[in-house]
Design an enzyme around this catalytic site. Structure first.
Site, short mmCIF file in Angstrom:
data_model
loop_
_atom_site.label_atom_id
_atom_site.label_comp_id
_atom_site.label_asym_id
_atom_site.label_seq_id
_atom_site.Cartn_x
_atom_site.Cartn_y
_atom_site.Cartn_z
N GLU A 1 -8.98 5.74 5.64
CA GLU A 1 -8.73 7.16 5.32
C GLU A 1 -9.59 7.63 4.15
O GLU A 1 -10.04 8.78 4.10
CB GLU A 1 -7.23 7.32 5.01
CG GLU A 1 -6.81 8.61 4.33
CD GLU A 1 -6.65 9.77 5.27
OE1 GLU A 1 -7.64 10.09 5.94
OE2 GLU A 1 -5.56 10.35 5.32
N THR B 1 -10.69 17.74 3.94
CA THR B 1 -9.71 17.33 2.92
C THR B 1 -10.37 17.14 1.56
O THR B 1 -9.84 17.56 0.53
CB THR B 1 -9.00 16.02 3.35
OG1 THR B 1 -8.29 16.30 4.55
CG2 THR B 1 -8.02 15.54 2.31
#
Ligand code: HSE
Length: 311
Positions: A133, A186
């Protein structure tokens, strides 16, 4: 060591932050989710053979893709030099706020664990999913990977060391998510946030976070509803979503138990206490997206209590 030659895994999308739980709360959805297929290739390298559903956006370099970076982190830890071909089917938008990079990372490590018969626990897999991630978000946070891996509603009480706690929740809690089809990275959305939080804000956020967890555990819908307020990320990020106010108003007008940004957006989520209401809210939220000139998708789901599954 390996018993299987090939395996295909589904890992679910997730809603992170859940209002007051920035970087520390998230839950898994039944749909959408990503599929990752791994096959032993007889060599010693991890190779991405095919990616579908990403519109050509994702890299084939195994160090730059969240799924393969997670698998590589796992193999490195155990000093395994095993060649694996990887096929990734993206079933949700990139930069959608639905934990797309996390789902691929989780599917990758979950599949590798099964393929190589490593028998690692989900707690042992977690650090590798987080490493995957990191490639996408440039931050260490587990509020998408942990719910995608463990299923259910997850609280990350702390990161040093990581402390994942599964929180019980009312089984008749339905989630509606609407995805306005724009991309928010993000890492860029994280750059909008202030390093420091004033004491007053910290207190308000802690109050709501505690209220949300208490509301879930005691099945108090009213407490859940009034606790889904984010004083830290949402005030900075709402402007990234062109129809933020319209979506939120549409959800609230149709009886949602509040409405907030899913992860770093643009997806927004709301809770409700029945499937009928959740679908009605979804139609209203989607109309708001379309009225603003964007395309959108809605998903209605209970909280997914399983996490990844072998297909
Ligand atoms: N907690 C993370 C953030 C989730 O809001 O930046 C990103 O999906």
């Amino acid at each position: 060591m390996a018993k299987l030659k090939s395996i295909k895994v589904f890992a679910p999308a997730s809603v992170s932050n859940v209002g007051p739980g920035f970087d520390m709360m998230g839950f898994a959805l039944n749909k959408p989710g990503d599929e990752v297929q791994l096959s032993l290739n007889g060599g010693s390298e991890i190779k991405i053979k095919k990616i579908t559903g990403d519109g050509g956006k994702l890299p084939y370099d195994a160090d730059k893709n969240t799924s393969t970076a997670a698998i590589k982190s796992l193999l490195k830890k155990f000093d395994l030099k095993i060649g694996i071909d990887v096929v990734i089917n993206k079933k949700m938008g990139i930069g959608s706020g639905l934990g797309s990079s996390a789902a691929s990372a989780v599917a990758g490590v979950f599949a590798a664990n099964k393929l190589l018969n490593l028998k690692l626990t989900k707690h042992e897999l977690l650090e590798h999913a987080i490493a995957g991630e990191f490639i996408a978000s440039k931050g260490i946070h587990a509020d998408n990977v942990a719910p995608a891996l463990f299923g259910g509603f997850v609280l990350i009480r702390g990161y040093d060391p990581i402390d994942v706690i599964q929180i019980d929740y009312p089984k008749d809690l339905f989630c509606t998510v609407v995805y306005p089809e724009i991309e928010i990275k993000t890492c860029e959305a994280r750059e909008l946030l202030d390093e420091n939080v004033p004491l007053k804000i910290a207190i308000a956020q802690a109050g709501n976070a505690s209220g949300l967890i208490t509301g879930l555990l005691t099945k108090n819908f009213d407490l859940i509803s009034r606790s889904i307020i984010d004083h830290i990320a949402e005030p900075k990020r709402a402007k990234l979503i062109p129809c933020y106010d319209e979506i939120r108003n549409a959800a609230l007008k149709n009886g949602a138990l509040n409405c907030n940004i899913s992860g770093s957006g643009p997806t927004m989520f709301s809770f409700s206490d029945s499937e009928v209401k959740a679908k009605k809210i979804g139609r209203a939220m989607l109309k708001a997206v379309v009225r603003s000139g964007l395309k959108g998708k809605i998903y209605v789901s209970r909280i997914n209590d399983k996490g990844p599954i072998v297909l």
